[in-house]
Design an enzyme around this catalytic site. Structure first.
Site, PDB file in Angstrom:
ATOM      1  N   HIS A   1      -8.261  11.573   6.929  1.00 21.99           N
ATOM      2  CA  HIS A   1      -8.607  12.421   6.394  1.00 21.99           C
ATOM      3  C   HIS A   1      -8.492  13.855   5.861  1.00 21.99           C
ATOM      4  O   HIS A   1      -9.406  14.338   4.384  1.00 21.99           O
ATOM      5  CB  HIS A   1     -10.340  12.605   6.964  1.00 21.99           C
ATOM      6  CG  HIS A   1     -10.066  10.830   7.933  1.00 21.99           C
ATOM      7  ND1 HIS A   1     -10.611   9.804   7.442  1.00 21.99           N
ATOM      8  CD2 HIS A   1     -10.302  10.845   9.074  1.00 21.99           C
ATOM      9  CE1 HIS A   1     -10.802   8.978   8.070  1.00 21.99           C
ATOM     10  NE2 HIS A   1     -10.634   9.523   9.140  1.00 21.99           N
TER      11      HIS A   1
ATOM     12  N   TYR B   1     -11.868   0.181  18.724  1.00 26.79           N
ATOM     13  CA  TYR B   1     -10.546  -0.266  18.323  1.00 26.79           C
ATOM     14  C   TYR B   1      -9.952  -1.329  19.433  1.00 26.79           C
ATOM     15  O   TYR B   1      -8.642  -2.234  18.756  1.00 26.79           O
ATOM     16  CB  TYR B   1      -9.746   0.563  18.407  1.00 26.79           C
ATOM     17  CG  TYR B   1      -9.935   2.597  17.922  1.00 26.79           C
ATOM     18  CD1 TYR B   1      -9.765   2.259  16.453  1.00 26.79           C
ATOM     19  CD2 TYR B   1     -11.019   3.505  17.926  1.00 26.79           C
ATOM     20  CE1 TYR B   1     -10.142   3.540  15.938  1.00 26.79           C
ATOM     21  CE2 TYR B   1     -11.169   4.322  17.691  1.00 26.79           C
ATOM     22  CZ  TYR B   1     -10.572   3.827  16.312  1.00 26.79           C
ATOM     23  OH  TYR B   1     -10.673   6.089  16.123  1.00 26.79           O
TER      24      TYR B   1
ATOM     25  N   HIS C   1      -5.538   1.147   9.056  1.00 26.94           N
ATOM     26  CA  HIS C   1      -6.622   1.335   9.927  1.00 26.94           C
ATOM     27  C   HIS C   1      -7.542  -0.263  10.613  1.00 26.94           C
ATOM     28  O   HIS C   1      -7.626  -0.977   9.552  1.00 26.94           O
ATOM     29  CB  HIS C   1      -7.925   1.864   8.848  1.00 26.94           C
ATOM     30  CG  HIS C   1      -7.596   3.329   8.919  1.00 26.94           C
ATOM     31  ND1 HIS C   1      -7.244   4.203   9.336  1.00 26.94           N
ATOM     32  CD2 HIS C   1      -7.021   3.212   7.296  1.00 26.94           C
ATOM     33  CE1 HIS C   1      -6.178   5.349   8.933  1.00 26.94           C
ATOM     34  NE2 HIS C   1      -6.416   4.977   7.366  1.00 26.94           N
ATOM     35  N   ILE C   2      -7.512   0.515  12.079  1.00 26.04           N
ATOM     36  CA  ILE C   2      -7.724  -0.527  12.927  1.00 26.04           C
ATOM     37  C   ILE C   2      -9.158  -1.018  12.611  1.00 26.04           C
ATOM     38  O   ILE C   2      -9.991  -2.276  12.448  1.00 26.04           O
ATOM     39  CB  ILE C   2      -7.684  -0.355  14.121  1.00 26.04           C
ATOM     40  CG1 ILE C   2      -5.889  -0.682  14.235  1.00 26.04           C
ATOM     41  CG2 ILE C   2      -8.077  -1.529  15.087  1.00 26.04           C
ATOM     42  CD1 ILE C   2      -5.239  -0.005  16.316  1.00 26.04           C
ATOM     43  N   SER C   3     -10.225  -0.162  12.466  1.00 30.14           N
ATOM     44  CA  SER C   3     -11.593  -0.244  12.195  1.00 30.14           C
ATOM     45  C   SER C   3     -11.420   0.169  10.492  1.00 30.14           C
ATOM     46  O   SER C   3     -10.457   0.678  10.046  1.00 30.14           O
ATOM     47  CB  SER C   3     -12.034   1.050  13.139  1.00 30.14           C
ATOM     48  OG  SER C   3     -11.669   2.402  12.382  1.00 30.14           O
TER      49      SER C   3
ATOM     50  N   ASN D   1      -0.255   4.224  10.245  1.00 30.23           N
ATOM     51  CA  ASN D   1      -1.929   4.460  10.572  1.00 30.23           C
ATOM     52  C   ASN D   1      -2.196   5.828  10.899  1.00 30.23           C
ATOM     53  O   ASN D   1      -1.956   5.903  12.443  1.00 30.23           O
ATOM     54  CB  ASN D   1      -2.315   3.156  11.807  1.00 30.23           C
ATOM     55  CG  ASN D   1      -3.511   3.673  11.968  1.00 30.23           C
ATOM     56  OD1 ASN D   1      -4.520   4.901  11.726  1.00 30.23           O
ATOM     57  ND2 ASN D   1      -4.020   2.592  12.735  1.00 30.23           N
TER      58      ASN D   1
END
Length: 148
Positions: free
Chosen positions: A80, A23, A100-102, A74
């Site tokens: 999920h 992250y 989403h950062i990743s 986010n």
């Protein structure tokens, strides 16, 4: 002036300390400052909210949607499985950009599916914290076009 909510989900308050190899090292406070600066440049207002609790995020959406032109979210781990969050976003009928950062599609299998994506106009994933800034630009364009 348009107002956009930027919602950070569970565990994002630990950015800068939590898995920096995934992250990055920026704190949520620093990310929020960057968001506010970009929003100012884009001439929009932002309401930034973070919670580790699904119900608090849903309440924030319910309590604020009438004053908003769009939502950037986010959802963290809620991505999920939170049908309740997905339904809250669908119910308010605003343009939503999921961030989403990743890159969730390059991570563990359980992270590959987003229940939020079906109610979002778009998803920005894997571009680091810059994804929030790209989302601001995207949502401003979406609001201007008036189609989502």
């Amino acid at each position: 002036m348009n107002r956009v909510a930027v919602i950070h989900g569970p565990n994002l308050n630990l950015l800068g300390r939590r898995e920096p190899e995934v992250y990055g090292t920026k704190s949520l406070e620093n990310i929020n400052k960057e968001i506010e600066k970009r929003a100012n440049n884009l001439k929009i207002e932002v309401d930034i909210f973070q919670s580790n609790h699904e119900g608090e995020i849903i309440d924030f959406i319910h309590d604020n949607y009438k004053a908003l032109s769009g939502i950037i979210i986010n959802p963290g781990g809620l991505t999920h499985y939170s049908i309740a969050l997905r339904d809250a976003l669908a119910a308010v009928r605003l343009p939503v950009v999921e961030v989403h950062i990743s890159n969730i599609h390059k991570r563990e299998d359980f992270r590959h599916r987003s229940v939020i994506a079906s109610v979002a106009v778009g998803q920005i994933t894997g571009l680091g914290t810059e994804g929030y800034l790209y989302a601001l630009e995207a949502i401003v364009n979406i609001i201007k076009k008036g189609s989502y």
